[in-house]
Each structure stands twice: as C-alpha cells, then as structure tokens.
Design a protein around this motif. Structure first.
Motif, PDB file in Angstrom:
ATOM      1  N   LEU A 172       2.914   2.073  14.741  1.00 34.20           N
ATOM      2  CA  LEU A 172       3.738   1.469  15.800  1.00 34.20           C
ATOM      3  C   LEU A 172       4.993   0.885  15.176  1.00 34.20           C
ATOM      4  CD1 LEU A 172       0.785  -0.481  17.432  1.00 34.20           C
ATOM      5  CD2 LEU A 172       1.643   1.774  18.069  1.00 34.20           C
ATOM      6  N   ASP A 173       6.094   0.892  15.951  1.00 33.54           N
ATOM      7  CA  ASP A 173       7.322   0.399  15.326  1.00 33.54           C
ATOM      8  C   ASP A 173       7.922  -0.818  16.029  1.00 33.54           C
ATOM      9  OD1 ASP A 173       8.216   1.571  17.582  1.00 33.54           O
ATOM     10  OD2 ASP A 173       9.444   3.102  16.602  1.00 33.54           O
ATOM     11  N   MET A 178       0.211  -2.317  13.027  1.00 33.10           N
ATOM     12  CA  MET A 178       1.359  -1.425  13.184  1.00 33.10           C
ATOM     13  C   MET A 178       1.312  -0.295  12.161  1.00 33.10           C
ATOM     14  SD  MET A 178       4.260  -4.266  14.048  1.00 33.10           S
ATOM     15  CE  MET A 178       5.709  -3.250  14.287  1.00 33.10           C
ATOM     16  N   LEU A 179       0.915  -0.629  10.933  1.00 35.60           N
ATOM     17  CA  LEU A 179       0.837   0.400   9.896  1.00 35.60           C
ATOM     18  C   LEU A 179      -0.322   1.347  10.176  1.00 35.60           C
ATOM     19  CD1 LEU A 179       1.581  -1.708   6.694  1.00 35.60           C
ATOM     20  CD2 LEU A 179       3.121  -0.202   7.975  1.00 35.60           C
ATOM     21  N   ARG A 207      11.157   7.562   6.288  1.00 38.37           N
ATOM     22  CA  ARG A 207      11.880   6.573   7.076  1.00 38.37           C
ATOM     23  C   ARG A 207      11.083   5.269   7.154  1.00 38.37           C
ATOM     24  NH1 ARG A 207      12.732   5.879  12.679  1.00 38.37           N
ATOM     25  NH2 ARG A 207      10.795   7.025  12.878  1.00 38.37           N
ATOM     26  N   LEU A 208       9.751   5.391   7.356  1.00 36.95           N
ATOM     27  CA  LEU A 208       8.897   4.200   7.518  1.00 36.95           C
ATOM     28  C   LEU A 208       8.952   3.299   6.287  1.00 36.95           C
ATOM     29  CD1 LEU A 208       6.784   2.656   9.246  1.00 36.95           C
ATOM     30  CD2 LEU A 208       5.011   4.036   8.135  1.00 36.95           C
ATOM     31  N   CYS A 209       8.861   3.907   5.095  1.00 42.68           N
ATOM     32  CA  CYS A 209       8.842   3.095   3.871  1.00 42.68           C
ATOM     33  C   CYS A 209      10.236   2.978   3.262  1.00 42.68           C
ATOM     34  CB  CYS A 209       7.858   3.689   2.859  1.00 42.68           C
ATOM     35  SG  CYS A 209       8.240   5.390   2.395  1.00 42.68           S
ATOM     36  N   LYS A 210      11.229   3.378   4.028  1.00 40.86           N
ATOM     37  CA  LYS A 210      12.641   3.333   3.612  1.00 40.86           C
ATOM     38  C   LYS A 210      12.838   4.018   2.260  1.00 40.86           C
ATOM     39  CE  LYS A 210      13.788  -0.821   6.244  1.00 40.86           C
ATOM     40  NZ  LYS A 210      12.579  -1.644   6.355  1.00 40.86           N
ATOM     41  N   GLY A 211      12.140   5.116   2.087  1.00 44.84           N
ATOM     42  CA  GLY A 211      12.324   5.925   0.894  1.00 44.84           C
ATOM     43  C   GLY A 211      11.613   5.429  -0.354  1.00 44.84           C
ATOM     44  N   THR A 212      10.906   4.258  -0.253  1.00 44.90           N
ATOM     45  CA  THR A 212      10.293   3.694  -1.463  1.00 44.90           C
ATOM     46  C   THR A 212       8.902   4.245  -1.728  1.00 44.90           C
ATOM     47  OG1 THR A 212       9.250   1.884  -0.250  1.00 44.90           O
ATOM     48  CG2 THR A 212      11.475   1.485  -1.090  1.00 44.90           C
ATOM     49  N   GLY A 213       8.243   4.779  -0.685  1.00 46.17           N
ATOM     50  CA  GLY A 213       6.870   5.252  -0.857  1.00 46.17           C
ATOM     51  C   GLY A 213       5.839   4.148  -0.693  1.00 46.17           C
ATOM     52  N   TRP A 214       6.308   2.892  -0.528  1.00 41.96           N
ATOM     53  CA  TRP A 214       5.368   1.753  -0.441  1.00 41.96           C
ATOM     54  C   TRP A 214       5.644   0.882   0.769  1.00 41.96           C
ATOM     55  CZ3 TRP A 214       1.386   1.716  -3.798  1.00 41.96           C
ATOM     56  CH2 TRP A 214       1.511   2.474  -4.976  1.00 41.96           C
ATOM     57  N   LEU A 215       4.577   0.237   1.294  1.00 38.53           N
ATOM     58  CA  LEU A 215       4.706  -0.674   2.436  1.00 38.53           C
ATOM     59  C   LEU A 215       4.067  -2.013   2.074  1.00 38.53           C
ATOM     60  CD1 LEU A 215       3.382   1.884   5.045  1.00 38.53           C
ATOM     61  CD2 LEU A 215       5.754   1.106   4.920  1.00 38.53           C
ATOM     62  N   ILE A 273       0.867  -1.178   0.000  1.00 44.09           N
ATOM     63  CA  ILE A 273       0.000   0.000   0.000  1.00 44.09           C
ATOM     64  C   ILE A 273       0.904   1.228   0.000  1.00 44.09           C
ATOM     65  CG2 ILE A 273      -1.977  -1.060   1.156  1.00 44.09           C
ATOM     66  CD1 ILE A 273      -1.002   0.357   3.749  1.00 44.09           C
ATOM     67  N   ALA A 274       0.379   2.326  -0.537  1.00 40.12           N
ATOM     68  CA  ALA A 274       1.151   3.571  -0.504  1.00 40.12           C
ATOM     69  C   ALA A 274       1.414   3.914   0.958  1.00 40.12           C
ATOM     70  CB  ALA A 274       0.372   4.693  -1.181  1.00 40.12           C
ATOM     71  N   CYS A 275       2.606   4.372   1.259  1.00 40.59           N
ATOM     72  CA  CYS A 275       3.029   4.601   2.655  1.00 40.59           C
ATOM     73  C   CYS A 275       2.009   5.456   3.424  1.00 40.59           C
ATOM     74  CB  CYS A 275       4.403   5.270   2.684  1.00 40.59           C
ATOM     75  SG  CYS A 275       4.989   5.558   4.359  1.00 40.59           S
ATOM     76  N   VAL A 276       1.604   4.943   4.588  1.00 41.25           N
ATOM     77  CA  VAL A 276       0.591   5.640   5.382  1.00 41.25           C
ATOM     78  C   VAL A 276       1.118   6.946   5.979  1.00 41.25           C
ATOM     79  CG1 VAL A 276      -0.793   3.615   5.980  1.00 41.25           C
ATOM     80  CG2 VAL A 276       1.187   4.183   7.387  1.00 41.25           C
ATOM     81  N   LEU A 277       2.450   7.061   6.047  1.00 42.96           N
ATOM     82  CA  LEU A 277       3.040   8.272   6.638  1.00 42.96           C
ATOM     83  C   LEU A 277       3.241   9.362   5.601  1.00 42.96           C
ATOM     84  CD1 LEU A 277       6.003   7.832   9.167  1.00 42.96           C
ATOM     85  CD2 LEU A 277       3.869   9.109   9.418  1.00 42.96           C
ATOM     86  N   CYS A 278       3.929   8.988   4.478  1.00 41.63           N
ATOM     87  CA  CYS A 278       4.326  10.031   3.514  1.00 41.63           C
ATOM     88  C   CYS A 278       3.469   9.984   2.241  1.00 41.63           C
ATOM     89  CB  CYS A 278       5.796   9.853   3.152  1.00 41.63           C
ATOM     90  SG  CYS A 278       6.112   8.310   2.261  1.00 41.63           S
ATOM     91  N   HIS A 279       2.524   9.034   2.161  1.00 43.54           N
ATOM     92  CA  HIS A 279       1.637   8.890   0.995  1.00 43.54           C
ATOM     93  C   HIS A 279       2.405   8.795  -0.321  1.00 43.54           C
ATOM     94  CE1 HIS A 279      -1.719   9.529   3.666  1.00 43.54           C
ATOM     95  NE2 HIS A 279      -1.048  10.552   4.170  1.00 43.54           N
TER      96      HIS A 279
END
Ligand code: DAH
Length: 339
Positions: free
Chosen positions: A322-323, A317-318, A272-280, A261-267
């Motif tokens: 939560l980390d 977590m997403l 940092r959450l999606c490690k720069g990829t934009g995706w989770l 899914i598109a990163c919930v933090l940076c869309h």
C-alpha cells in the motif's frame, strides 16, 4: 315505488352489502362486492337514482336513509379491506420457509490484524504482551528514556501536549520504563498500541500504531537482537527475507541501529518502492542505554538488553503493497474488505 318500499330496499341493500364485505375471503372477492354495491353502476347508485321519482316532500326522509346506509356499507368495506391486508402481511411474516435475513458480519481491521500477527510472532519467541497509557507523562515519554530537558532529540518527535506535564505518547517506548519499574529481569515484552505525533501526509498520520520490544536479562548481546529481528522479518514477510542494520541514534539505546528489510517488491534489485536502494526501513533498535537502567534501578553490570520499535502501519503497507497511510482510517469498505 312508494318511499316506504324504497327505504326497505335501501335497508336490505345495506344488510346484503355488509354481509358480502364481511364474507369476502380474498381481495378479489371484496373488490367484486364493492363494484356490485358501491361502484358507479352499483346497487346504491341505482337506489339513489330512484329517489328522484319520489314526491318532493318524501325525498328528504328516504334520502337520509340512503346516505346512512351507503355510509355504513362504505365503512364495512373499509374494515374488511384492512382485515384482509393485515392477515396477508401476518401470513408472510410467519412464512418460515422464507430465507432468513443475513446481517453482514464485520471483521478485524487490517491494523489490528497486523498488530496481532506481529505480537504472535514475538510470543512464539518467548515475549509476553504489555500495554500502557496513551496519555503519558513527560517523565516516561522522554525523561526516563534519557531525553534530558531541552535535548535536541525531543525535536525528532512532534509532540502533542495535553498540559505542561502530560502529553499524547509519541512512541510506545515509555512502556519499557513502566515494565522495568514493575519487574526484575528476565524481562521479555512487546507493547502494541496507539501513538500520536503532529504530522500528517501520505506516509504519516497524527495517530498511528507501534509495537515496542524489550528484552533484558543476563548476558544479552547485540547478536540476540539481530537473531530476534531476523526471526521476526522472516516470519512476517517471507522465509528468505534478508535484514540489514545501519548505525543510528536514539537517546535510550547505545549502540543504536536502524533495521531495513530487503525490498519486498524487487528483492534488492532497486525499484520505485525502495527508491533504488534495494532496502526498506522497518524499525529502530539498539542495546538499552545504561542511563535508562539508572531510572529503574537495574544494575547495568549485571544485566544487559536490547529494545526495538516499529510502526504497524509501515509493516502493513510493506506487507500488502500500500502506498497511502490514510487508507487505513477512511473506513472505505471497498478497501477494508480486501484483508
Ligand atoms: N521509539 C522510537 C521511535 O518512535 C523507535 C525505537 C527506536 C524504539 C529504537 C526502540 C529503540 O525501542 O530501541 O522512533
């Protein structure tokens, strides 16, 4: 004063003291009576002192009477004190105007809640809910899912074995086979449950939870898989959530896809959450491999279907940002109360 007179006064004092203790209605009245009769400057002290003025041979008799009288007065005081105390605690017990004692109410654990939420979304799409055993056979966990013996894909999952044939299921996928054995298409099920792997760190726990999904019917295509998973992601996260499918491999699906899914933090911007990829990554999926149909006597010429499996902890977590997966199992109320 003769010893006879003194003994009479002692007996009188005893009777008066006992009566005063019995009739005391409050702790204050009782204490005043105690001071009057049994206090260091009280009546019994005076009478004891008076013993000294008697002739020596008369003292023992009068002294014995005085000790007995003071003893019985002391006991009467003690009894009166206890009676007053128990009456006062009974009164407060019966005070119906006091506020009731509240028992703190618990609530559903965030993992149970997330599982229920996931299942509810799929229920609205027409899936029913199934369950299976946590102690599973090698056959259902691997064999019938097209993991042949000594197949390297078995190493993808660090299995906890109970015996040669029994193990703690490493995923909820065995319920695909159990469900198809018991029923004919159309099959639309989701299977929530506990799963186990020899793995433990910030994002892995030896016990965790998954939801499996399986849909088999006439004419089901990859587009149905994508449609169902898009509907799920938008309902679970937010209405504008985008998904993407990446080619992958699972022995029981062909073709297989990992779903992000598109990163919930940076869309999608990269953080940092999606490690720069934009995706989770949230789940594994694919079209049911015809080899699996062979184990349950479904005709792959007649039916087709898709399957998917996701980690409930991962979804939670997403969703809640939560980390550390271990927070779910530490029973820390400060953490759990937030959900
Ligand atoms: N069982 C897989 C796992 O635990 C997840 C999975 C992948 C389930 C693809 C599926 C699927 O049903 O089609 O890693």
């Amino acid at each position: 004063m003769s010893s006879q007179q003194l003994i009479e006064r002692i007996n009188e004092a005893e009777a008066k003291a006992v009566a005063a203790f019995k009739s005391a209605a409050t702790a204050e009245q009782l204490e005043a009576a105690r001071i009057e009769y049994l206090g260091t400057k009280g009546l019994f002290t005076d009478l004891m002192k008076a013993l000294g003025s008697l002739p020596k041979d008369e003292r023992p008799q009068a002294g014995g009477a005085a000790n007995k009288a003071r003893q019985s007065a002391t006991e009467a005081h003690q009894a009166a004190k206890e009676a007053l105390e128990s009456a006062s605690s009974r009164d407060s017990f019966l005070d119906i105007t006091l506020p009731g004692r509240r028992k703190p109410a618990g609530h559903c654990h965030v993992i149970s809640r997330t599982a229920a939420e996931i299942c509810e979304i799929f229920a609205k799409l027409g899936f029913s809910i199934a369950e299976g055993p946590e102690v599973e056979t090698d056959y259902y966990n691997f064999e019938a899912l097209n993991f042949p013996h000594d197949h390297p894909a078995r190493d993808m999952q660090d299995t906890l074995f109970v015996s040669q044939e029994l193990l703690l299921r490493t995923h909820t996928s065995p319920c695909q086979v159990r469900t198809m054995e018991k029923s004919q298409p159309p099959v639309w099920v989701v299977v929530p449950g506990k799963t186990y792997r020899r793995d433990s760190d910030i994002s892995h726990s030896p016990m965790f939870h998954q939801v499996e999904g399986l849909a088999v019917d006439k004419g089901i295509t990859f587009a149905d898989l994508k449609g169902v998973l898009t509907a799920f992601a938008t309902a679970m996260f937010s209405p504008d959530t985008k998904i993407r499918l990446r080619p992958s491999f699972f022995p029981f699906t062909e073709p297989s896809a990992e779903v992000d899914i598109a990163c919930v933090l940076c869309h999608g911007q990269g953080c940092r959450l999606c490690k720069g990829t934009g995706w989770l990554e949230i789940l594994g999926s694919g079209m049911v491999d015809p080899a699996v149909y062979g184990f349950v006597d479904y005709d792959p010429e007649k039916f087709s279907g898709f399957a998917f499996g996701m980690g409930i902890e991962r979804v939670a977590m997403l969703k809640y940002g939560l980390d550390d997966i271990r927070m779910f199992y530490e029973s820390d109320l400060r953490f759990l109360k937030q959900f």
